[in-house]
Motif scaffolding. Structure first.
Motif, PDB file in Angstrom:
ATOM      1  N   CYS A 112       0.826  -1.187   0.000  1.00  0.00           N
ATOM      2  CA  CYS A 112       0.000   0.000   0.000  1.00  0.00           C
ATOM      3  C   CYS A 112       0.875   1.257   0.000  1.00  0.00           C
ATOM      4  O   CYS A 112       0.655   2.164  -0.794  1.00  0.00           O
ATOM      5  CB  CYS A 112      -0.923  -0.035   1.210  1.00  0.00           C
ATOM      6  SG  CYS A 112      -1.903   1.451   1.397  1.00  0.00           S
ATOM      7  N   LYS A 163       2.753   1.712  -3.288  1.00  0.00           N
ATOM      8  CA  LYS A 163       1.862   2.184  -4.350  1.00  0.00           C
ATOM      9  C   LYS A 163       1.519   3.659  -4.157  1.00  0.00           C
ATOM     10  O   LYS A 163       1.446   4.417  -5.115  1.00  0.00           O
ATOM     11  CB  LYS A 163       0.588   1.348  -4.403  1.00  0.00           C
ATOM     12  CG  LYS A 163       0.785   0.015  -5.076  1.00  0.00           C
ATOM     13  CD  LYS A 163      -0.550  -0.645  -5.313  1.00  0.00           C
ATOM     14  CE  LYS A 163      -0.378  -1.807  -6.255  1.00  0.00           C
ATOM     15  NZ  LYS A 163      -1.572  -2.108  -6.986  1.00  0.00           N
ATOM     16  N   ILE A 206      -7.182   2.691   5.259  1.00  0.00           N
ATOM     17  CA  ILE A 206      -6.563   1.433   4.867  1.00  0.00           C
ATOM     18  C   ILE A 206      -7.034   0.373   5.852  1.00  0.00           C
ATOM     19  O   ILE A 206      -6.952   0.539   7.062  1.00  0.00           O
ATOM     20  CB  ILE A 206      -5.021   1.529   4.882  1.00  0.00           C
ATOM     21  CG1 ILE A 206      -4.549   2.649   3.964  1.00  0.00           C
ATOM     22  CG2 ILE A 206      -4.394   0.192   4.522  1.00  0.00           C
ATOM     23  CD1 ILE A 206      -4.955   2.510   2.504  1.00  0.00           C
ATOM     24  N   ALA A 210      -8.378   4.647  -1.957  1.00  0.00           N
ATOM     25  CA  ALA A 210      -7.051   4.070  -2.212  1.00  0.00           C
ATOM     26  C   ALA A 210      -7.068   3.248  -3.494  1.00  0.00           C
ATOM     27  O   ALA A 210      -6.123   3.293  -4.293  1.00  0.00           O
ATOM     28  CB  ALA A 210      -6.604   3.213  -1.029  1.00  0.00           C
ATOM     29  N   ASP A 232      -4.821   2.109  -7.097  1.00  0.00           N
ATOM     30  CA  ASP A 232      -5.094   0.697  -7.383  1.00  0.00           C
ATOM     31  C   ASP A 232      -4.691  -0.239  -6.242  1.00  0.00           C
ATOM     32  O   ASP A 232      -4.134  -1.303  -6.473  1.00  0.00           O
ATOM     33  CB  ASP A 232      -4.406   0.292  -8.686  1.00  0.00           C
ATOM     34  CG  ASP A 232      -4.925  -1.024  -9.231  1.00  0.00           C
ATOM     35  OD1 ASP A 232      -6.135  -1.289  -9.099  1.00  0.00           O
ATOM     36  OD2 ASP A 232      -4.117  -1.788  -9.794  1.00  0.00           O
ATOM     37  N   TRP A 233      -4.961   0.178  -5.001  1.00  0.00           N
ATOM     38  CA  TRP A 233      -4.641  -0.680  -3.864  1.00  0.00           C
ATOM     39  C   TRP A 233      -5.892  -1.391  -3.369  1.00  0.00           C
ATOM     40  O   TRP A 233      -6.967  -0.807  -3.281  1.00  0.00           O
ATOM     41  CB  TRP A 233      -4.053   0.121  -2.704  1.00  0.00           C
ATOM     42  CG  TRP A 233      -3.738  -0.788  -1.556  1.00  0.00           C
ATOM     43  CD1 TRP A 233      -2.606  -1.519  -1.387  1.00  0.00           C
ATOM     44  CD2 TRP A 233      -4.584  -1.102  -0.443  1.00  0.00           C
ATOM     45  NE1 TRP A 233      -2.695  -2.279  -0.249  1.00  0.00           N
ATOM     46  CE2 TRP A 233      -3.906  -2.041   0.356  1.00  0.00           C
ATOM     47  CE3 TRP A 233      -5.856  -0.696  -0.056  1.00  0.00           C
ATOM     48  CZ2 TRP A 233      -4.437  -2.567   1.527  1.00  0.00           C
ATOM     49  CZ3 TRP A 233      -6.394  -1.223   1.105  1.00  0.00           C
ATOM     50  CH2 TRP A 233      -5.686  -2.137   1.893  1.00  0.00           C
ATOM     51  N   LYS A 234      -5.727  -2.649  -3.036  1.00  0.00           N
ATOM     52  CA  LYS A 234      -6.768  -3.420  -2.371  1.00  0.00           C
ATOM     53  C   LYS A 234      -6.081  -4.444  -1.483  1.00  0.00           C
ATOM     54  O   LYS A 234      -4.921  -4.803  -1.723  1.00  0.00           O
ATOM     55  CB  LYS A 234      -7.703  -4.078  -3.382  1.00  0.00           C
ATOM     56  CG  LYS A 234      -7.042  -5.051  -4.301  1.00  0.00           C
ATOM     57  CD  LYS A 234      -8.005  -5.567  -5.348  1.00  0.00           C
ATOM     58  CE  LYS A 234      -7.228  -6.445  -6.312  1.00  0.00           C
ATOM     59  NZ  LYS A 234      -7.870  -6.575  -7.581  1.00  0.00           N
ATOM     60  N   GLN A 236      -4.542  -7.669   0.096  1.00  0.00           N
ATOM     61  CA  GLN A 236      -3.994  -8.880  -0.511  1.00  0.00           C
ATOM     62  C   GLN A 236      -4.090 -10.079   0.427  1.00  0.00           C
ATOM     63  O   GLN A 236      -3.804 -11.200   0.016  1.00  0.00           O
ATOM     64  CB  GLN A 236      -2.522  -8.657  -0.875  1.00  0.00           C
ATOM     65  CG  GLN A 236      -2.311  -7.522  -1.842  1.00  0.00           C
ATOM     66  CD  GLN A 236      -2.963  -7.765  -3.189  1.00  0.00           C
ATOM     67  OE1 GLN A 236      -2.742  -8.788  -3.807  1.00  0.00           O
ATOM     68  NE2 GLN A 236      -3.777  -6.830  -3.629  1.00  0.00           N
TER      69      GLN A 236
END
Length: 93
Positions: free
Chosen positions: A1, A4, A19, A66, A71-73, A75
């Protein structure tokens, strides 16, 4: 995160992001207790108290910004995260 966010510094500088695990990884305390009981083969003893006026009933971090900005998700699933934390704690003995 963080990587990115830094690599997209033109868009993320000065911004604030939530987050967390998002809705797919939300977990109540009772669900966590049930999960831990199954992992450890124990029965947790706890007392359910009345809801306090100042307590949030539910909190789930809204991670959409985010995802949209860099493009954060998540994991790691909640199960993987809890199991990873347990393994880390065991290694700290």
């Amino acid at each position: 995160c963080y990587l990115k966010a830094v690599t997209n510094i033109n868009k993320t500088a000065g911004q604030v992001y939530n987050i967390g695990g998002g809705m797919n990884n939300s977990l109540s305390l009772l669900e966590l207790f049930d999960f831990l009981e199954k992992i450890f083969g124990i029965t947790l003893k706890y007392e359910k108290l009345d809801w306090r006026k100042s307590d949030q009933k539910v909190f789930v971090a809204n991670i959409n910004k985010a995802f949209e900005d860099f493009d954060w998700k998540p994991q790691v699933s909640k199960e993987e995260g809890i199991n990873g934390m347990i393994e880390w704690m065991k290694s700290q003995k």
